[in-house]
Enzyme design. Structure first.
Site, mmCIF file in Angstrom:
data_model
loop_
_atom_site.group_PDB
_atom_site.id
_atom_site.type_symbol
_atom_site.label_atom_id
_atom_site.label_comp_id
_atom_site.label_asym_id
_atom_site.label_seq_id
_atom_site.Cartn_x
_atom_site.Cartn_y
_atom_site.Cartn_z
ATOM 1 N N TYR A 108 -33.193 -24.132 36.232
ATOM 2 C CA TYR A 108 -33.184 -25.290 35.311
ATOM 3 C C TYR A 108 -31.941 -26.148 35.560
ATOM 4 O O TYR A 108 -32.003 -27.377 35.456
ATOM 5 C CB TYR A 108 -33.232 -24.834 33.837
ATOM 6 N N THR A 120 -38.893 -11.236 25.834
ATOM 7 C CA THR A 120 -37.757 -11.842 25.130
ATOM 8 C C THR A 120 -36.794 -12.466 26.136
ATOM 9 O O THR A 120 -36.353 -13.601 25.966
ATOM 10 C CB THR A 120 -37.035 -10.790 24.258
ATOM 11 N N VAL A 141 -38.046 -15.651 19.727
ATOM 12 C CA VAL A 141 -37.803 -16.655 20.782
ATOM 13 C C VAL A 141 -38.863 -16.659 21.881
ATOM 14 O O VAL A 141 -38.848 -17.549 22.730
ATOM 15 C CB VAL A 141 -36.407 -16.511 21.434
ATOM 16 N N LEU A 145 -28.494 -15.289 22.737
ATOM 17 C CA LEU A 145 -28.139 -13.858 22.687
ATOM 18 C C LEU A 145 -29.342 -12.984 22.326
ATOM 19 O O LEU A 145 -29.210 -11.756 22.307
ATOM 20 C CB LEU A 145 -27.036 -13.627 21.632
ATOM 21 N N TYR A 159 -34.968 -4.299 30.921
ATOM 22 C CA TYR A 159 -33.753 -4.994 30.490
ATOM 23 C C TYR A 159 -33.055 -5.637 31.686
ATOM 24 O O TYR A 159 -32.781 -6.837 31.693
ATOM 25 C CB TYR A 159 -32.837 -3.988 29.803
HETATM 26 P P1 NAD Z 1 -28.108 -6.606 19.092
HETATM 27 O O1 NAD Z 1 -29.333 -5.799 19.325
HETATM 28 O O2 NAD Z 1 -27.228 -6.257 17.957
HETATM 29 O O3 NAD Z 1 -28.457 -8.150 18.977
HETATM 30 C C1 NAD Z 1 -29.591 -8.754 19.546
HETATM 31 C C2 NAD Z 1 -30.233 -9.628 18.488
HETATM 32 O O4 NAD Z 1 -31.380 -10.280 19.047
HETATM 33 C C3 NAD Z 1 -30.723 -8.837 17.283
HETATM 34 O O5 NAD Z 1 -30.278 -9.436 16.099
HETATM 35 C C4 NAD Z 1 -32.249 -8.882 17.417
HETATM 36 O O6 NAD Z 1 -32.916 -8.783 16.180
HETATM 37 C C5 NAD Z 1 -32.442 -10.200 18.130
HETATM 38 N N1 NAD Z 1 -33.707 -10.305 18.868
HETATM 39 C C6 NAD Z 1 -34.239 -9.386 19.716
HETATM 40 N N2 NAD Z 1 -35.394 -9.852 20.207
HETATM 41 C C7 NAD Z 1 -35.583 -11.094 19.675
HETATM 42 C C8 NAD Z 1 -36.607 -12.060 19.796
HETATM 43 N N3 NAD Z 1 -37.681 -11.881 20.579
HETATM 44 N N4 NAD Z 1 -36.480 -13.215 19.078
HETATM 45 C C9 NAD Z 1 -35.417 -13.423 18.270
HETATM 46 N N5 NAD Z 1 -34.435 -12.533 18.117
HETATM 47 C C10 NAD Z 1 -34.510 -11.384 18.816
HETATM 48 O O7 NAD Z 1 -27.285 -6.566 20.459
HETATM 49 P P2 NAD Z 1 -25.873 -7.197 20.840
HETATM 50 O O8 NAD Z 1 -25.024 -6.092 21.329
HETATM 51 O O9 NAD Z 1 -25.377 -8.065 19.774
HETATM 52 O O10 NAD Z 1 -26.279 -8.078 22.099
HETATM 53 C C11 NAD Z 1 -26.398 -9.488 22.045
HETATM 54 C C12 NAD Z 1 -26.659 -10.022 23.432
HETATM 55 O O11 NAD Z 1 -25.574 -9.685 24.294
HETATM 56 C C13 NAD Z 1 -27.926 -9.451 24.067
HETATM 57 O O12 NAD Z 1 -28.577 -10.486 24.783
HETATM 58 C C14 NAD Z 1 -27.403 -8.413 25.030
HETATM 59 O O13 NAD Z 1 -28.257 -8.227 26.111
HETATM 60 C C15 NAD Z 1 -26.065 -9.012 25.443
HETATM 61 N N6 NAD Z 1 -25.123 -7.966 25.879
HETATM 62 C C16 NAD Z 1 -24.509 -7.134 24.985
HETATM 63 C C17 NAD Z 1 -23.636 -6.155 25.435
HETATM 64 C C18 NAD Z 1 -22.914 -5.224 24.490
HETATM 65 O O14 NAD Z 1 -22.166 -4.363 24.955
HETATM 66 N N7 NAD Z 1 -23.046 -5.356 23.196
HETATM 67 C C19 NAD Z 1 -23.404 -6.012 26.807
HETATM 68 C C20 NAD Z 1 -24.072 -6.856 27.695
HETATM 69 C C21 NAD Z 1 -24.919 -7.847 27.222
HETATM 70 N N1 UDP Z 2 -39.933 -25.757 24.429
HETATM 71 C C1 UDP Z 2 -39.439 -25.357 23.206
HETATM 72 N N2 UDP Z 2 -38.699 -26.261 22.490
HETATM 73 C C2 UDP Z 2 -38.425 -27.508 22.934
HETATM 74 C C3 UDP Z 2 -38.947 -27.904 24.183
HETATM 75 C C4 UDP Z 2 -39.696 -26.993 24.919
HETATM 76 O O1 UDP Z 2 -39.631 -24.239 22.761
HETATM 77 O O2 UDP Z 2 -37.739 -28.243 22.218
HETATM 78 C C5 UDP Z 2 -40.705 -24.795 25.214
HETATM 79 C C6 UDP Z 2 -42.094 -25.303 25.560
HETATM 80 O O3 UDP Z 2 -43.025 -24.541 24.829
HETATM 81 C C7 UDP Z 2 -42.234 -25.060 27.035
HETATM 82 C C8 UDP Z 2 -40.951 -24.378 27.474
HETATM 83 O O4 UDP Z 2 -40.028 -24.605 26.429
HETATM 84 O O5 UDP Z 2 -43.278 -24.151 27.285
HETATM 85 C C9 UDP Z 2 -40.408 -24.909 28.751
HETATM 86 O O6 UDP Z 2 -40.182 -26.283 28.638
HETATM 87 P P1 UDP Z 2 -40.266 -27.234 29.914
HETATM 88 O O7 UDP Z 2 -40.028 -28.631 29.444
HETATM 89 O O8 UDP Z 2 -39.409 -26.721 30.971
HETATM 90 O O9 UDP Z 2 -41.732 -26.969 30.420
HETATM 91 P P2 UDP Z 2 -43.114 -27.692 30.194
HETATM 92 O O10 UDP Z 2 -43.181 -28.143 28.760
HETATM 93 O O11 UDP Z 2 -43.069 -28.824 31.145
HETATM 94 O O12 UDP Z 2 -44.075 -26.603 30.509
#
Ligand code: NAD
Ligand code: UDP
Ligand code: UDP
Length: 313
Positions: free
Chosen positions: A159, A92, A59, A73, A145
């Site tokens: 936003y 992330t 993401v 998530l 974190y």
């Molecule tokens: P998890 O680690 O099992 O799930 C997180 C998922 O995100 C994983 O599948 C991982 O592969 C994916 N991920 C990580 N970085 C990514 C990236 N850059 N792009 C795409 N995917 C990515 O953890 P969880 O417990 O399921 O947590 C899910 C969400 O809930 C998280 O955002 C966490 O911060 C939040 N959260 C969880 C808890 C808890 O107690 N489990 C508490 C507070 C907040």
């Molecule tokens: N973006 C994306 N998917 C979409 C639209 C936007 O991933 O469908 C991303 C895009 O790369 C941008 C970011 O989301 O950098 C923020 O979007 P926003 O429209 O707020 O910003 P701008 O494009 O004006 O920088």
């Protein structure tokens, strides 16, 4: 009505349970995950369904999809995993939020953010209401974190104010259940795995610190209720179980549920480990009619059953 729903982090612990529920309700679900801590195993039973799709994607890079609702998530959640590559954890939370909010802005989708009780840091107000601003170290080992999630909340609210994006920010407190990663170092999974192997239960510090544990099914009910609520309810809203336990109490409950012969083994307390944590859930109760219903002992039994099957694989 069937909706197109994107779940980022959908192959993780919470995300896979959420995908289950959305698919069951007949929605068209796109699960996006880079599989850093998640696993295809968590969603393998969904892979053949016509209303489920998996996309391996990080993401922190832009993502173009047409959807009605988004649950964001994606983010490693356990200290071991989020401290493994702290810069990536921050990207992330922050770049991930910008991309997901950009997507919501372009499509008009409603977007839910999985925030965390960690935004309260080591709280000086107890239990924590949503109005509490927190006590967070900005430069410690947990900061990637905590501050990442705090910045993501800021982005969601900016936003919302600037671009009228419909947002839903939930602050999740410690949640446990089947599909927790057995090696993620979180207390419930550690204690259960240690108990099942008859190894010492690792108590960090003196074990008097507290947490409040919510079973995953209860939490997912809260996610769905929050997403379905009226547009003015943007949050932040606490979701968690208000029953508070010390780590020593948790250890003895796990030993009793597993029937284990494990002893307790004491280890140093990690840096910046919060002393206590308990959600005030009166807002969720009032606005969503939500409260957890599964007692810790029942939830632990279900979780232990899962870990028994994983460890015997
Ligand atoms: P998890 O680690 O099992 O799930 C997180 C998922 O995100 C994983 O599948 C991982 O592969 C994916 N991920 C990580 N970085 C990514 C990236 N850059 N792009 C795409 N995917 C990515 O953890 P969880 O417990 O399921 O947590 C899910 C969400 O809930 C998280 O955002 C966490 O911060 C939040 N959260 C969880 C808890 C808890 O107690 N489990 C508490 C507070 C907040
Ligand atoms: N973006 C994306 N998917 C979409 C639209 C936007 O991933 O469908 C991303 C895009 O790369 C941008 C970011 O989301 O950098 C923020 O979007 P926003 O429209 O707020 O910003 P701008 O494009 O004006 O920088
Ligand atoms: N903890 C423990 N033994 C373990 C793992 C964790 O005593 O094997 C403690 C940890 O120090 C913390 C609490 O349990 O006080 C919850 O830790 P976890 O990592 O599950 O969640 P968080 O600290 O993020 O709430």
């Amino acid at each position: 009505m069937q909706k197109k729903v994107l779940v980022t982090g959908g192959a993780g612990f919470l995300g896979s349970h959420l995908c289950d529920r959305l698919v069951e309700s007949g929605h068209d679900v796109i699960c996006v995950d880079n599989l850093f801590t998640g696993s295809k195993r968590n969603i393998e039973h969904l892979l053949g369904m016509t209303n489920f799709e998996f996309l391996r994607h990080d993401v922190t890079f832009p993502l173009y999809l047409e959807v009605d609702e988004i649950y964001n998530l994606a983010c490693p959640a356990s200290p071991i995993h989020y401290q493994y590559d702290p810069v990536q954890t921050l990207k992330t939370s922050v770049h991930g939020a910008i991309n997901i909010l950009g997507l919501a802005k372009r499509t008009g989708a409603k977007v839910f953010q999985a925030s965390t009780s960690e935004v309260y840091g080591d709280p000086t107000v107890h239990p924590q209401p949503e109005s509490y601003w927190g006590n967070v170290n900005p430069i410690g080992v947990r900061s990637c974190y905590d501050e990442g999630k705090r910045c993501a909340e800021t982005l969601f609210f900016d936003y919302h104010r600037q671009h009228q994006i419909r947002v839903k920010v939930a602050r999740i407190f410690n949640t446990y259940g089947p599909r927790m990663h057995p090696a993620d170092g979180r207390v419930v999974s550690n204690f259960i795995v240690q108990a099942l192997r008859n190894e010492p239960i690792t108590i960090y510090g003196d074990g008097s610190q507290t947490r409040s544990f919510c079973f995953v099914d209860d939490l997912v009910d809260g996610f769905l209720a929050m997403m379905a609520s009226h547009d003015e309810l943007v949050g932040p809203i606490n979701l968690g179980n208000p029953y508070e336990f010390t780590m020593l109490e948790l250890a003895s409950l796990v030993i009793s549920v597993t029937g284990s012969g494990s002893e307790l083994g004491y280890q140093p307390l990690p840096q910046d480990d919060p002393r206590q944590r308990q959600p005030n859930i009166s807002l969720a109760n009032r606005e969503l009619g939500w409260a957890p219903s599964i007692a810790l002992e029942d939830g632990l039994e279900r979780t232990v059953r899962y870990f028994r099957s994983v460890l015997s694989r």
